[in-house]
Design a protein around this motif. Structure first.
Motif: not given
Length: 378
Positions: A176-184
């Motif tokens: 989830n943390e990785l996805l959150q970073e990629n959503l930028v």
């Protein structure tokens, strides 16, 4: 002359009546003792066997000649010799009229006999003897041991599953943390929708992780571990452990107050476990207090014992829920004032920790007026 013989004759008749009653009493005793299907023996103050019935001889596999005159210690399992020492101490030294133990004897063939022993002090010719009943409880003990083994196996499997589940949850968090970073790098409309999904995912992760942590803690609480109790001044200890709840309190605009005592309030505590107790009580108070409310912690000495009180201005606990609130996965489990979830294990854990400290816990609460938890420690 005849007048002098009459009183003597009366005395003789009275003596005969007394002797007859004694013989009848002895006959009844012998019948009860020797014909009983329960194992019975009479032991002296030195634990020597003076009499033994056929039921006990049959159970142990000895003859009367082999056992009478020997000490019962000879037949005790080596791990349970102290039971007979306790019996001797209780009956003859402390003069306690009866004593009961569950202990282990060895039969002549070397097999084990689990038995419940009840020994009663009787007076015989100015000597105090132990009238002892030995009841075979082998079957019950085997069933208890079998159930304990099943329980231990289930506990082991449960903890293996929970540990694995904890690892999976941590992986979900990392993803989830990785996805959150990629959503930028996504356009605004797509970003906001996906962020909402990730926030929900994080929320569910937090709930599941909290449950896993509580289950693992319960497992550790049940272990007979050697733990160090430290004499601690709660006036100093508690303020140092309020940081863990301050963030949640700030989110709900709840004020945390600590009322320290003018004098030191000492208690022997297991520091790590007591911090969890404090965290659970404070989290619970914040959870069930509306925004703008207050939570107050106070400590004081009462009758040479430490008293910790955690009070809130929350929604209170209905009377019908209070009797179940310290149970595992309690039916008293409710949602917090801001929709916060609970595992149903928080107060159960608190009570277990209090009991490990040989303390007492109780609650006073009124609906819509707040709740106070009290913990008394030595």
């Amino acid at each position: 002359m005849a007048g002098r013989e009459t009183p003597d004759l009366d005395k003789l008749q009275q003596q005969q009546i007394i002797e007859q009653r004694y013989q009848e009493s002895q006959s009844r005793f012998q019948a009860i003792f020797y014909q009983s299907k329960l194992g019975k023996k009479i032991i002296g103050p030195d634990l020597k066997i003076l009499q033994i019935n056929s039921a006990l001889l049959f159970t142990l596999g000895y003859t009367e000649q082999e056992m009478v005159g020997t000490r019962i210690m000879k037949y005790a399992h080596p791990d349970f010799v102290h039971h007979w020492q306790e019996l001797q101490e209780s009956l003859w030294n402390k003069q306690i009229p009866s004593f009961q133990i569950e202990t282990c004897l060895l039969k002549k063939d070397g097999t084990v006999l689990w038995c419940q022993v009840t020994s009663i002090l009787i007076l015989d010719q100015n000597t105090k003897l132990g009238y002892t009943i030995v009841e075979d409880i082998n079957l019950r003990k085997r069933l208890e041991q079998k159930l304990q083994k099943l329980y231990d196996n289930q506990e082991t499997i449960m903890h293996m599953i929970v540990h694995d589940l904890k690892n999976y949850l941590l992986n979900i968090k990392l993803l989830n943390e990785l996805l959150q970073e990629n959503l930028v790098h996504l356009p605004a409309p797509d970003k906001e929708g996906n962020l909402t999904i990730i926030r929900k995912s994080f929320d569910n992760y937090a709930k599941a992780y909290a449950l896993v942590e509580d289950i693992l803690l319960i497992g550790r609480l049940d272990l007979p571990a050697e733990e160090t109790f430290e004499k601690t001044d709660l006036n100093i200890y508690i303020p140092e452990h309020l940081k863990s709840i301050s963030l949640e309190a700030e989110k709900k605009k709840i004020q945390i107050n600590f009322q320290h005592s003018a004098e030191p309030v000492y208690a022997a505590i297991i520091a790590l476990k007591f911090s969890r107790l404090l965290e659970n009580l404070l989290t619970n108070a914040v959870k069930f207090t509306p925004s703008g409310g207050q939570v107050t912690i106070s400590v004081k000495n009462i009758d040479k014992k430490a008293l910790l009180q955690v009070s809130d201005t929350g929604i209170g606990i209905p009377l019908h829920l209070q009797k179940n609130m310290f149970q595992k996965f309690t039916k008293a489990n409710r949602v917090g004032t801001a929709g916060e979830s609970t595992t149903g294990l928080g107060l159960y854990i608190v009570k277990q920790i209090v009991e490990k400290h040989k303390g007492k816990i109780w609650v006073e609460s009124q609906e819509n007026a707040g709740t106070s938890f009290f913990i008394q420690l030595n």
